[in-house]
Design an enzyme around this catalytic site. Structure first.
Site, mmCIF file in Angstrom:
data_model
loop_
_atom_site.group_PDB
_atom_site.id
_atom_site.type_symbol
_atom_site.label_atom_id
_atom_site.label_comp_id
_atom_site.label_asym_id
_atom_site.label_seq_id
_atom_site.Cartn_x
_atom_site.Cartn_y
_atom_site.Cartn_z
ATOM 1 N N GLU A 196 -7.432 5.323 -11.681
ATOM 2 C CA GLU A 196 -7.885 6.724 -11.749
ATOM 3 C C GLU A 196 -8.065 7.186 -13.185
ATOM 4 O O GLU A 196 -8.860 8.087 -13.452
ATOM 5 C CB GLU A 196 -6.872 7.650 -11.049
ATOM 6 C CG GLU A 196 -7.235 7.941 -9.610
ATOM 7 C CD GLU A 196 -6.383 9.029 -8.970
ATOM 8 O OE1 GLU A 196 -5.392 9.485 -9.570
ATOM 9 O OE2 GLU A 196 -6.705 9.415 -7.845
ATOM 10 N N HIS A 214 -0.641 -18.847 -2.468
ATOM 11 C CA HIS A 214 -1.114 -19.600 -1.296
ATOM 12 C C HIS A 214 -2.314 -18.912 -0.651
ATOM 13 O O HIS A 214 -2.701 -19.240 0.464
ATOM 14 C CB HIS A 214 0.031 -19.775 -0.298
ATOM 15 C CG HIS A 214 1.169 -20.554 -0.894
ATOM 16 N ND1 HIS A 214 1.381 -21.889 -0.625
ATOM 17 C CD2 HIS A 214 2.132 -20.198 -1.780
ATOM 18 C CE1 HIS A 214 2.432 -22.311 -1.317
ATOM 19 N NE2 HIS A 214 2.899 -21.301 -2.018
ATOM 20 N N LYS A 232 -13.886 13.749 -0.378
ATOM 21 C CA LYS A 232 -13.313 14.959 0.234
ATOM 22 C C LYS A 232 -14.429 15.894 0.692
ATOM 23 O O LYS A 232 -14.384 16.436 1.799
ATOM 24 C CB LYS A 232 -12.432 15.705 -0.779
ATOM 25 C CG LYS A 232 -11.134 15.020 -1.086
ATOM 26 C CD LYS A 232 -10.274 15.917 -1.966
ATOM 27 C CE LYS A 232 -9.086 15.162 -2.507
ATOM 28 N NZ LYS A 232 -8.393 15.878 -3.562
HETATM 29 O O1 PA5 Z 1 -3.413 11.423 -9.618
HETATM 30 C C1 PA5 Z 1 -3.784 12.381 -8.977
HETATM 31 O O2 PA5 Z 1 -3.855 13.501 -9.482
HETATM 32 C C2 PA5 Z 1 -4.166 12.277 -7.493
HETATM 33 O O3 PA5 Z 1 -4.162 10.993 -7.033
HETATM 34 C C3 PA5 Z 1 -3.200 13.106 -6.694
HETATM 35 O O4 PA5 Z 1 -1.897 12.668 -6.997
HETATM 36 C C4 PA5 Z 1 -3.422 13.036 -5.193
HETATM 37 O O5 PA5 Z 1 -4.728 13.317 -4.896
HETATM 38 C C5 PA5 Z 1 -2.505 14.012 -4.485
HETATM 39 O O6 PA5 Z 1 -2.752 15.311 -4.927
HETATM 40 P P1 PA5 Z 1 -1.796 16.520 -4.633
HETATM 41 O O7 PA5 Z 1 -0.486 16.245 -5.258
HETATM 42 O O8 PA5 Z 1 -2.469 17.696 -5.262
HETATM 43 O O9 PA5 Z 1 -1.683 16.652 -3.136
#
Ligand code: PA5
Length: 458
Positions: free
Chosen positions: A292, A313, A427
């Site tokens: 990310e 394996h 989303k």
């Molecule tokens: O790294 C990030 O910001 C995302 O992966 C969030 O952790 C994930 O989408 C969950 O978001 P939230 O904590 O707002 O529910």
């Protein structure tokens, strides 16, 4: 204090695909400057670098609050603690708890078992979890920084009703903890309305960097682990990779420089390798952190992972002889916490008597060394991160080390390592397809597109 050790020696070679010392050395000053930019908040996404000084800013009062909350929950004598969250609101806690737990803790009856929900939208998963909870004593925490993420919101809606049905509304409230933004989001409103015990996720710490906030610390403390030792490990690594620590001593700068040099050599995939199944989820956490943070603007190393020797394996074949796109980063645990000595066998039909009297870990280490030599011979550069053992202090170090190196790595490829705009695309489509109010235009457009896509011209 023993710090984790970074060994880059098996990444350097004159052969193409490996690091050339000249290239690596050009990143010395740059990584030092980028590390300083993280501390001075002068780089991209600087609103989200609260994690950089976090280990030093964690107060004793805050740790007391987390520990007391965890103690109160544990004193309810629960069998199961359900942690509801996804992405950064789930993976850090899961990674740390698994790394520290007995491999078979749940089956041995260690209480409470920490289980997760809202990290997927599987109906079977939720239904089977509800079955399990019917005959168990349980409590839950719901974690969402935005407070609006669909997956955990959905799971919490279902499980909250179950909890209220089982214990009554008042007792259910005392079994729910909400971890979310200080002032905004649907979860914050709900928590205030219901009067849940609430913890705040700092504004300047993004989900994937939040394991040392209540997001990770509450579940880890409820699981029974020493959060102070974890934070101290992170603190020690923060000191060892501080803004003024020169490249020669700064393993976060060195790892970032090595990764970047390999990327320049065409190594587009980094495989995080472990030889301890307890580290499987540490790799899942690491994949989110690096994937990310770096994967944007058409750039970034693809983070993958394997569990050895199991995956030798399966994936071992590809790594040895497939496309030469990858390098490996091995987390090597120096000492196991337990001992199993290989016994002598009178008949020796399995021909293993040559190992009698040796520890199982000795065989694991020889598998590790043999694999390193084979893969390097097969043109897969190897980075080794060695930690003393699996305990809170070492895991705390590892977490901060990877976070720091990730920030520097993102800056090296000139992306903002602290946003995730790409996550929104699915989303938007999901909401349009679900016909969520406010998405009418997108619904119309997407439904039109789906019909067209089915007509394939040959
Ligand atoms: O790294 C990030 O910001 C995302 O992966 C969030 O952790 C994930 O989408 C969950 O978001 P939230 O904590 O707002 O529910």
């Amino acid at each position: 204090m023993t710090l984790i050790n970074l060994d880059l020696s098996k990444s350097f070679s004159k052969a193409s695909g490996f690091i050339s010392p000249d290239v690596y050395n050009t990143y010395k000053t740059e990584t030092e400057e980028l590390n300083a930019a993280l501390h001075e908040k002068t780089g991209r996404g600087s609103d989200f670098v609260g994690w950089v000084n976090l280990p030093n800013e964690i107060s004793n009062n805050f740790l007391n609050d987390v520990e007391t909350t965890a103690k109160n929950i544990r004193e309810k004598n629960i069998d199961v603690y359900i942690v509801i969250g996804i992405g950064g609101s789930y993976l850090g806690a899961k990674a740390v708890i698994d790394a520290l737990n007995d491999n078979f803790a749940h089956l041995k009856g260690d209480k409470p078992a920490v289980l997760f929900a809202g990290q997927n939208i599987s109906e079977d998963y939720l239904a089977e979890l509800r079955d399990l909870l019917k005959n168990k004593e349980w409590a839950t925490c719901v974690i969402s920084k935005s407070g609006t993420t669909t997956e955990p919101a959905l799971a919490f809606r279902v499980l909250k009703q179950d909890l209220e049905e089982k214990y009554g509304k008042e007792e259910a409230k005392s079994r729910i903890c909400a971890i979310t933004d200080e002032s905004k989001g649907a979860l914050k409103t709900l928590a205030d309305d219901e009067g849940y015990k609430t913890f705040v996720i700092p504004d300047d710490v993004g989900g994937r960097y939040s394991v040392l906030t209540p997001v990770g610390l509450i579940p880890i403390a409820v699981a029974g682990f020493d959060i102070r030792a974890l934070v101290n490990g992170a603190k020690d690594m923060a000191k060892a990779t501080g803004a003024k620590v020169p490249f020669e001593n700064n393993i976060a700068c060195q790892y970032a420089a090595a990764r970047h040099s390999l990327y320049q050599e065409g190594k587009k995939i980094e495989i995080l390798v472990n030889y301890q199944p307890k580290l499987h989820y540490m790799a899942e956490w690491w994949k989110q952190l690096y994937g990310e943070s770096e994967g944007k603007d058409g750039k970034g190393i693809f983070p993958a992972s394997v569990d050895f020797s199991s995956d030798l394996h399966s994936m071992g074949q590809y790594i040895q002889q497939g496309e030469r796109l990858m390098y490996e980063t091995v987390i090597s645990v120096k000492k196991p916490n337990r001992e199993v000595i290989i016994p002598e066998d009178e008949n020796n039909l399995d021909k293993l008597n040559y190992l009698a009297g040796k520890n199982v870990d000795y065989v694991n280490k020889m598998a590790e060394l043999g694999t390193q030599i084979a893969h390097v011979d097969g043109d897969v550069p190897n980075i080794k991160i060695e930690i003393e053992k699996l305990d809170e202090h070492n895991i705390g170090q590892l977490i901060y080390f990877f976070e720091k190196a990730c920030g520097i790595s993102g800056y090296l490829i000139n992306v903002n390592p602290f946003d995730q705009p790409g996550v929104e695309a699915y989303k938007k489509n999901m909401f349009a397809l679900l016909e969520k109010p406010g998405f009418e235009t997108e619904t119309k457009m997407l439904k039109g597109r789906i019909w067209k896509a089915q007509v394939v011209e040959v």
